[in-house]
Scaffold this active site. Sequence first.
Site, PDB file in Angstrom:
ATOM      1  CB  VAL A  72      73.127  48.020  27.167  1.00 52.31           C
ATOM      2  CG1 VAL A  72      74.051  46.814  27.055  1.00 52.31           C
ATOM      3  CG2 VAL A  72      72.908  48.396  28.618  1.00 52.31           C
ATOM      4  CB  CYS A  73      76.143  48.906  22.418  1.00 49.56           C
ATOM      5  SG  CYS A  73      77.710  49.691  22.858  1.00 49.56           S
ATOM      6  CB  ALA A  74      78.687  44.580  21.550  1.00 49.69           C
ATOM      7  CD  GLU A  76      82.876  52.985  26.631  1.00 54.00           C
ATOM      8  OE1 GLU A  76      83.555  53.892  26.090  1.00 54.00           O
ATOM      9  OE2 GLU A  76      83.218  52.408  27.679  1.00 54.00           O
ATOM     10  CG  MET A 100      76.004  43.636  26.401  1.00 52.81           C
ATOM     11  SD  MET A 100      75.027  43.541  27.936  1.00 52.81           S
ATOM     12  CE  MET A 100      74.711  41.771  28.029  1.00 52.81           C
TER      13      MET A 100
END
Length: 375
Positions: A72-74, A76, A100
């Site tokens: 997961v990141c902010a 993609e 996110m």
Amino acid sequence: MTLYKWTAEEVAKKVINNEELFILDVRNADAFADWKIEGHKFEYLNIPYFELLDGVEEILSTIPTDKQLLVVCAKEGSSIMVAEMISDEGSDAAYLEGGMKSWSEYLEPIKVSDLENDGELYQFVRLGKGCLSYMVISNGEAAIIDATRMVDVFTNFAASKQVKITNVFDTHLHADHISGGRHIAALTGATYFLPPKDAEEVVFEYTPLVDGNEVKIGNTTIAIQALYSPGHTIGSTSFIVDDKFLLTGDILFIDSIGRPDLAGLAQDWVGDLRETLYSRYRELPSELIVLPAHFMIIDELNENGTVAKRLGDLFEENHGLNMKDEGEFRSMVTDNLPPQPHAYQEIRHVNMGKITPSAVDQTEMEIGPNRCAVR
């Protein structure tokens, strides 16, 4: 090995179904500490992506092989890069489509209950933000309460149920998320209700929502009865639906109570908050099922993913309802408040109709956890 792309909906199902999952979150440590994807059986590892630019070999031993892995990141991009490196090293990995951002915006509709005369009540659970919206359906009509800005979710769901949205309500002027209420009303021709004491600065037309309002949904006994319950805001209004459910807005949650400070009037409103929680709600039947507008922690979710509990149980278990000393109560809700929601002043102005940010700006304004509660 295989690289998978998971949607926010797929991850939400894992939360609701209590599945195991290992999440490698590659955002910065402060972002992870502030807000993450929560699940009853989720495990986490937070390694900022820039520490993995030279490879993932050193962290492979810390990733369990008996659980599915989600990176997961902010937004993609970084998670795709890291997931690809893990896959190249011989392990299956998935990344969250849209990062996110997509998690923050996803709503999962869950049926709460059947109502009298073939009616239905649905809760829309926004897992990534802690927001809860509602739809009451009866005889081809629907009412929506505390809608988020993702209006298509509600209009599409109503269309799938072959019902017409006739009434839209906001329990109060929201400060932690942008309301979709008046926009849904404009799209569907529905009547939009807002408490007038919260609407003194709004610049659009609305129908005043006042204590004792009773709105029928369909030609049935299902009624939404307004109950004036100030404290979170001066206009906060609860609803009693079908004589069985108490929609409390941001006044009362399952594990906490509402904060009175988001309009800068904590000292003025703390008395109203206590009056609502300790007097108005005490006069209501204990068998009513409380359905709040938010939740704070994953433990507030029931096994089926809903957030709901008997009012009588909350009077026994919720700390905020059991503080006999008024001074102690006042101190809790004025002196020991959590950080205020991100961009809450701007969000209030959006909900007043005073500003209209771009879709990108609206997303950024809402990023982060729910912070409407005191516990």
